[in-house]
Design a protein around this motif. Structure first.
Motif, mmCIF file in Angstrom:
data_model
loop_
_atom_site.group_PDB
_atom_site.id
_atom_site.type_symbol
_atom_site.label_atom_id
_atom_site.label_comp_id
_atom_site.label_asym_id
_atom_site.label_seq_id
_atom_site.Cartn_x
_atom_site.Cartn_y
_atom_site.Cartn_z
ATOM 1 N N TYR A 276 1.168 -1.386 -0.250
ATOM 2 C CA TYR A 276 -0.366 0.141 0.044
ATOM 3 C C TYR A 276 0.911 1.104 -0.058
ATOM 4 O O TYR A 276 0.007 2.389 0.345
ATOM 5 C CB TYR A 276 -0.611 -0.222 1.459
ATOM 6 C CG TYR A 276 -1.886 -0.626 1.028
ATOM 7 C CD1 TYR A 276 -2.282 -1.708 0.024
ATOM 8 C CD2 TYR A 276 -2.278 -1.466 2.165
ATOM 9 C CE1 TYR A 276 -3.353 -2.576 0.056
ATOM 10 C CE2 TYR A 276 -3.721 -2.274 2.581
ATOM 11 C CZ TYR A 276 -3.920 -2.777 1.779
ATOM 12 O OH TYR A 276 -4.897 -3.095 1.344
ATOM 13 N N GLN A 277 2.107 0.853 0.504
ATOM 14 C CA GLN A 277 3.223 1.984 0.348
ATOM 15 C C GLN A 277 2.798 3.187 -1.667
ATOM 16 O O GLN A 277 2.510 2.220 -2.655
ATOM 17 C CB GLN A 277 4.752 1.549 0.114
ATOM 18 C CG GLN A 277 4.897 2.439 1.786
ATOM 19 C CD GLN A 277 4.112 3.082 3.035
ATOM 20 O OE1 GLN A 277 4.460 4.021 2.453
ATOM 21 N NE2 GLN A 277 3.321 2.539 3.369
ATOM 22 N N ALA B 214 2.134 5.605 12.466
ATOM 23 C CA ALA B 214 1.055 5.444 11.318
ATOM 24 C C ALA B 214 0.498 3.700 12.199
ATOM 25 O O ALA B 214 1.684 3.187 12.636
ATOM 26 C CB ALA B 214 2.019 4.646 10.309
ATOM 27 N N GLY B 215 -0.247 4.106 12.548
ATOM 28 C CA GLY B 215 -1.396 2.946 13.432
ATOM 29 C C GLY B 215 -2.183 2.605 12.344
ATOM 30 O O GLY B 215 -2.173 1.541 11.041
ATOM 31 N N CYS B 216 -3.366 1.530 12.997
ATOM 32 C CA CYS B 216 -3.763 1.077 12.176
ATOM 33 C C CYS B 216 -5.647 0.046 12.895
ATOM 34 O O CYS B 216 -5.528 0.134 13.921
ATOM 35 C CB CYS B 216 -3.506 -0.328 12.288
ATOM 36 S SG CYS B 216 -4.627 -1.863 10.984
ATOM 37 N N GLU C 290 -10.712 0.192 9.032
ATOM 38 C CA GLU C 290 -11.161 1.430 8.266
ATOM 39 C C GLU C 290 -11.647 1.909 6.685
ATOM 40 O O GLU C 290 -11.926 2.661 6.845
ATOM 41 C CB GLU C 290 -10.779 2.501 9.006
ATOM 42 C CG GLU C 290 -9.860 2.921 8.549
ATOM 43 C CD GLU C 290 -8.639 3.658 9.605
ATOM 44 O OE1 GLU C 290 -8.058 3.227 10.731
ATOM 45 O OE2 GLU C 290 -8.922 5.265 9.019
ATOM 46 N N VAL C 291 -10.310 1.204 6.270
ATOM 47 C CA VAL C 291 -10.243 1.001 4.866
ATOM 48 C C VAL C 291 -11.287 0.326 3.622
ATOM 49 O O VAL C 291 -12.073 1.098 3.087
ATOM 50 C CB VAL C 291 -9.244 1.130 4.080
ATOM 51 C CG1 VAL C 291 -8.752 0.927 3.008
ATOM 52 C CG2 VAL C 291 -7.656 2.311 4.897
ATOM 53 N N HIS C 292 -11.789 -0.668 4.454
ATOM 54 C CA HIS C 292 -11.929 -2.209 3.591
ATOM 55 C C HIS C 292 -13.259 -1.621 4.226
ATOM 56 O O HIS C 292 -14.642 -2.534 3.263
ATOM 57 C CB HIS C 292 -11.841 -3.025 3.720
ATOM 58 C CG HIS C 292 -10.585 -2.952 3.591
ATOM 59 N ND1 HIS C 292 -9.125 -2.665 3.967
ATOM 60 C CD2 HIS C 292 -9.931 -3.719 2.079
ATOM 61 C CE1 HIS C 292 -7.869 -2.892 2.919
ATOM 62 N NE2 HIS C 292 -8.183 -3.312 1.802
ATOM 63 N N HIS D 299 -2.895 5.896 7.371
ATOM 64 C CA HIS D 299 -1.716 5.017 8.332
ATOM 65 C C HIS D 299 -0.629 5.109 7.808
ATOM 66 O O HIS D 299 0.442 5.974 7.252
ATOM 67 C CB HIS D 299 -2.041 4.558 9.114
ATOM 68 C CG HIS D 299 -3.641 4.145 10.052
ATOM 69 N ND1 HIS D 299 -3.449 5.196 11.488
ATOM 70 C CD2 HIS D 299 -4.683 3.758 9.957
ATOM 71 C CE1 HIS D 299 -4.775 5.369 11.338
ATOM 72 N NE2 HIS D 299 -5.539 4.303 10.786
ATOM 73 N N MET D 300 -1.283 4.734 6.692
ATOM 74 C CA MET D 300 0.300 4.287 5.763
ATOM 75 C C MET D 300 0.612 5.467 4.556
ATOM 76 O O MET D 300 1.807 5.730 4.544
ATOM 77 C CB MET D 300 -0.352 3.243 3.865
ATOM 78 C CG MET D 300 -1.040 1.430 4.707
ATOM 79 S SD MET D 300 0.445 0.751 5.241
ATOM 80 C CE MET D 300 -0.306 -0.630 5.714
#
Ligand code: 13P
Ligand code: SF4
Length: 331
Positions: A56-57, A115-117, A203-205, A290-291
């Motif tokens: 994902y970078q 940069a968490g998750c 939170e993205v998917h 985060h990424m």
């Protein structure tokens, strides 16, 4: 530094690297960022550092300064195998922590500690202990998207690339699978093992819906839809294939669909598209904030200052390491 002619008559630095990202980075921007790229390449050599980057970078990190790119499983395997003195994780904090758990004596850097998750945030060690008390003897399979403290009280880790294999390798009728509710439900649909889940979400998917897939199919009737298993089960059911980010890359490489929609974080499509200019990538993407905290300038700063350094409480190391190593032993 080598230079090539740019479209506006000037010359462009690092032409061999620019070729890889020319679809995503305009020449003017390249002239600005190539200084950081050259500095990072020099610093990596000087520090004997390896740069591990998640799928994902952003392309300008993924295709220029990364030594190893991949999904969480591949990055954990590489972290376990490296003989570099310094590991820089261009990913999120739990990935860097996993690298530290596997390499307590090496320096592990994360360019931005924030940069968490959302999955890692969703569960604490005391929640795991409460689940264990509620379901005595039921093994806890923990997604790597968790803190070292949570891993330390778990039995074995998994990633989206090996979750089914790990669950079935335990040879038991029932497991607790934490913290991603959707991953747990998507794996439950593929196995006879009963799965007790937690209520964490990416939170993205979690934002993708079956309606998004229906809309894509309406516009592009010939599209192949690939969804990450952190998506809701009805999104996965509406897709043609589901797998970890590395499995998505593998699917595109094997099947070469004329048009593909990657239902996942935005940079995935950009990174894969570089290798397959003939494929039309439809990108119904959401950004992982985060990424995206990881940038060329904070990577450079991390290698210059050798910080921020990731640390793990020594008391947590043996338990967390056992959970990760048990996972890595399952092939
Ligand atoms: P992968 O293991 O599939 O790369 O996923 C990690 C992640 O954080 C996806 O959101
Ligand atoms: Fe966490 Fe989701 Fe971002 Fe992956 S995409 S790091 S699971 S918030």
């Amino acid at each position: 530094m080598l230079h090539v002619p740019a479209s506006h008559g000037m010359t462009l630095p690092l032409p061999h690297l620019y070729e890889r990202v020319a679809r995503h980075v305009p020449p003017m921007e390249w002239e600005i960022i190539s200084g950081d790229i050259q500095a990072i390449l020099d610093l990596k050599r000087r520090r004997n550092a390896i740069l591990l980057a998640h799928n994902y970078q952003s392309p300008e990190i993924f295709h220029t300064v990364a030594d190893i790119v991949g999904d969480s499983l591949a990055l954990a395997r590489e972290a376990a195998a490296t003989d570099a003195d310094v590991i820089l994780l261009a990913g999120v904090h739990f990935m860097a922590e996993t690298a530290k758990v596997l390499n307590p004596d090496k320096v592990v850097l994360i360019p931005d500690e924030k940069a968490g998750c959302s999955l890692a945030e969703s569960i604490r060690p005391e929640d795991v202990l409460a689940l264990k008390a509620k379901y005595p003897g039921v093994p806890v399979v923990t997604y790597v998207n968790t803190s070292a403290a949570v891993k330390a009280v778990s039995d074995v880790c998994c990633t989206s690339g090996n979750a089914k294999k790990v669950v079935e390798a335990l040879g038991v009728p029932r497991v607790i699978m934490i913290p991603d509710e959707y991953l747990a439900r998507n794996i439950a649909a593929q196995t006879d093992v009963e799965i007790i889940s937690w209520h964490g979400r990416c939170e993205v998917h979690e934002r993708f819906t079956p309606m998004d897939i229906a809309e894509i199919r309406d516009i592009y009737p010939d599209v192949t839809v690939i969804a990450h298993p952190e998506c809701p089960p009805d999104v996965v059911a509406a897709s043609d294939f589901s797998g970890s980010t590395a499995e998505m890359v593998g699917f595109v490489a094997d099947k070469r669909p004329a048009r593909v929609a990657l239902v996942t974080e935005c940079s995935m499509g950009d990174n894969v598209a570089v290798h397959y200019p003939e494929i039309d990538f439809v990108k119904p993407c959401n950004l992982c904030p985060h990424m995206k905290r990881i940038t060329l300038s904070n990577i450079r700063r991390a290698l210059e200052t050798m910080g921020p350094e990731v640390t793990v409480d020594p008391a947590l190391l043996p338990g967390a390491r056992l959970s990760v190593e048990r996972m890595l032993a399952i092939r």
